[in-house]
Design a protein around this motif. Structure first.
Motif, PDB file in Angstrom:
ATOM      1  N   ASP A 219       0.928  -1.441   0.175  1.00  0.00           N
ATOM      2  CA  ASP A 219      -0.140   0.207  -0.088  1.00  0.00           C
ATOM      3  C   ASP A 219       1.445   1.557   0.186  1.00  0.00           C
ATOM      4  N   CYS A 220       0.649   2.698  -0.705  1.00  0.00           N
ATOM      5  CA  CYS A 220       1.153   3.341  -0.792  1.00  0.00           C
ATOM      6  C   CYS A 220       1.758   4.214   0.015  1.00  0.00           C
ATOM      7  N   ILE A 221       0.351   4.175   1.153  1.00  0.00           N
ATOM      8  CA  ILE A 221       1.178   5.157   2.283  1.00  0.00           C
ATOM      9  C   ILE A 221       2.099   3.885   3.578  1.00  0.00           C
ATOM     10  N   SER A 222       2.463   2.640   3.326  1.00  0.00           N
ATOM     11  CA  SER A 222       3.457   2.210   3.981  1.00  0.00           C
ATOM     12  C   SER A 222       4.482   3.398   3.666  1.00  0.00           C
ATOM     13  N   CYS A 223       4.698   3.510   2.319  1.00  0.00           N
ATOM     14  CA  CYS A 223       6.485   4.168   2.209  1.00  0.00           C
ATOM     15  C   CYS A 223       5.905   5.127   2.674  1.00  0.00           C
ATOM     16  N   HIS A 224       4.838   6.046   1.648  1.00  0.00           N
ATOM     17  CA  HIS A 224       4.610   7.549   1.508  1.00  0.00           C
ATOM     18  C   HIS A 224       4.077   7.832   2.818  1.00  0.00           C
ATOM     19  N   ALA A 225       4.108   7.245   4.335  1.00  0.00           N
ATOM     20  CA  ALA A 225       3.611   8.102   5.414  1.00  0.00           C
ATOM     21  C   ALA A 225       3.724   9.042   5.756  1.00  0.00           C
ATOM     22  N   ASN A 226       5.201  10.256   5.582  1.00  0.00           N
ATOM     23  CA  ASN A 226       5.342  11.015   5.112  1.00  0.00           C
ATOM     24  C   ASN A 226       4.705  12.316   4.075  1.00  0.00           C
ATOM     25  N   GLY A 227       4.414  11.634   3.312  1.00  0.00           N
ATOM     26  CA  GLY A 227       4.548  12.345   2.337  1.00  0.00           C
ATOM     27  C   GLY A 227       4.948  11.835   0.830  1.00  0.00           C
ATOM     28  N   TYR A 228       4.900  12.346  -0.248  1.00  0.00           N
ATOM     29  CA  TYR A 228       5.362  11.795  -1.661  1.00  0.00           C
ATOM     30  C   TYR A 228       6.463  12.297  -1.880  1.00  0.00           C
TER      31      TYR A 228
END
Length: 432
Positions: free
Chosen positions: A368-377
């Motif tokens: 899931d995207c948020i797993s790596c981009h918890a602090n933003g993209y």
């Protein structure tokens, strides 16, 4: 003396016999001359009774079929003798139809009445129709149920007109809905009316091929389109639907927003809902969910020219309200198509990740995207340690921290399978 007397007596008897035969013969000859039926060779008691000479036997054995050349069949059976035998001399009665029946056709047909009539039924409808079908005017549809006098009112049966106007000219001139005379209709009635129709008032004018009547146009009210006549009627939609065009509010149709070529959005099958079928020929083809979207959702206020084609123009509210993940300009660009598609807005997928500095391979493609981009993209680190520090510190077999393993996880691990490690010693300063 005795002989003389005897001779005389015999002579007297002989004379008397001769006289008796003469009287009888004369009587027979007289009867033959007085017989009102002429030379009729049947016993009087066959027809007459002894009660009264004018009284006839009800059970007479006289057989008209075997004893004459005119068998009684059909309605002739119930006819009184005197109706055919106008004189007592029966043999003088004629055997032809016209001997008894007046020729109401005034010689227009042959003398053979049996071609149309029969003794069974003088008006034999089935036989008459069969006969009429052999003429130049076979009886079809409503004509088959008409009484003969409807067409042959004056007793005229030959050389009658065969075109419709011969009988229907009065109806043609009297028709007001529509008015046939003012409309300049052809007097060839079969162009609109059909003999096979159940009723004359059900016209069936074949409008093809110039303007076929299909869908909503297939109405049985000609004046709806031909209010001012039938000549040179325009086939353009707006000629009939200008009122609909001007009154349209959702959306408004004023020029130049909408052309007057109604067929670009509407169809003859259904005026509503409208569908602009040529949208794919514009700079913004409709795909996915856009196909079912109401026109007014993108063309707010009835504005159809100069409508922006960028996603954010319609989806700015979606962009601003997104919270999983939150969409802000410093995290996400407003080019929605990088992650979303018209097939499904909710299932976002950044399909161009392979074009970044960190292509997604192996298990990374399912994360899931948020797993790596918890602090933003933006500015997301691409080294393994940034995401897998917890895995490194928690590993005890072998203990990565005590053994001082390098933090470059890719030396032993791969995105294909994190748990199956392959340390290549030959890649170190001490090849095995």
């Amino acid at each position: 003396m005795n002989l003389s007397l005897r001779s005389t007596s015999q002579n007297i008897r002989r004379h008397m016999l001769l006289c008796g035969f003469s009287v009888i013969l004369q009587s027979l000859l007289l009867f033959a001359q007085q017989n009102p039926h002429g030379n009729l060779k049947i016993d009087c008691q066959v027809c007459h009774t002894t009660t009264a000479w004018s009284e006839f036997r009800k059970d007479s054995p006289f057989d008209h079929a075997s004893q004459t050349q005119f068998p009684l069949v059909g309605r002739h059976v119930g006819v009184r003798c005197i109706e055919c035998h106008s004189t007592p001399v029966f043999k003088d009665a004629g055997t032809q139809c016209l001997d008894c029946h007046v020729d109401v056709h005034r010689g227009q047909f042959s003398n053979d009445c049996s071609r149309c009539h029969s003794p069974k039924e003088w008006i034999d409808r089935a036989q008459f129709e069969q006969m009429h079908d052999a003429t130049r005017f076979p009886l079809i549809g409503l004509h088959r149920n008409l009484d003969c006098q409807a067409c042959h009112a004056n007793g005229q049966y030959v050389n009658l007109p065969m075109d419709c106007r011969g009988c229907h000219m009065e109806q043609f001139e009297a028709t007001t809905e529509p008015n046939h005379v003012l409309a300049g209709f052809s007097m060839e009635c079969l162009q609109c009316h059909a003999l096979e129709k159940a009723a004359w008032k059900e016209p069936g004018f074949e409008h093809t091929p110039n303007f076929p009547l299909t869908g909503g146009h297939a109405v049985n009210n000609c004046t709806a389109c031909h209010a001012v006549g039938y000549q040179s009627t325009s086939s353009s939609c707006v000629s009939c639907h200008e009122t609909n065009y001007n009154a349209a509010q959702n959306p408004r149709h004023e020029l130049p927003s909408f052309p007057t070529s109604c067929e670009e959005c509407h169809t003859v099958d259904s005026w509503r809902p409208a569908q602009f079928e040529r949208h794919n020929e514009t700079d913004f083809p409709l795909t996915g969910a856009h196909i079912q979207t109401s026109c007014a959702q993108c063309h707010v206020g009835g504005q159809y020219t100069g409508t922006p084609t960028t996603c954010i123009a319609c989806h700015d509210v979606d962009y601003q309200s997104a919270d999983d993940p939150v969409h802000t300009p410093d995290l996400f660009p407003n080019t929605c198509e990088q992650c979303h598609s018209t097939a499904s807005w909710a299932n976002a997928n950044f399909e161009n990740h392979d074009q970044t500095d960190f292509p997604l391979t192996g298990a990374h493609a399912q994360v899931d995207c948020i797993s790596c981009h918890a602090n933003g993209y933006t500015g997301t680190p691409t080294d393994c340690w940034s995401c897998h520090e917890a895995d490194y510190s928690g590993t005890t077999d072998p203990n990565h921290s005590q053994e001082q393993y390098p933090q470059a996880c890719t030396v032993c691990h791969s995105t294909a399978n994190w748990n199956e490690t392959t340390f290549d010693h030959n890649a170190t300063q001490f090849p095995l």
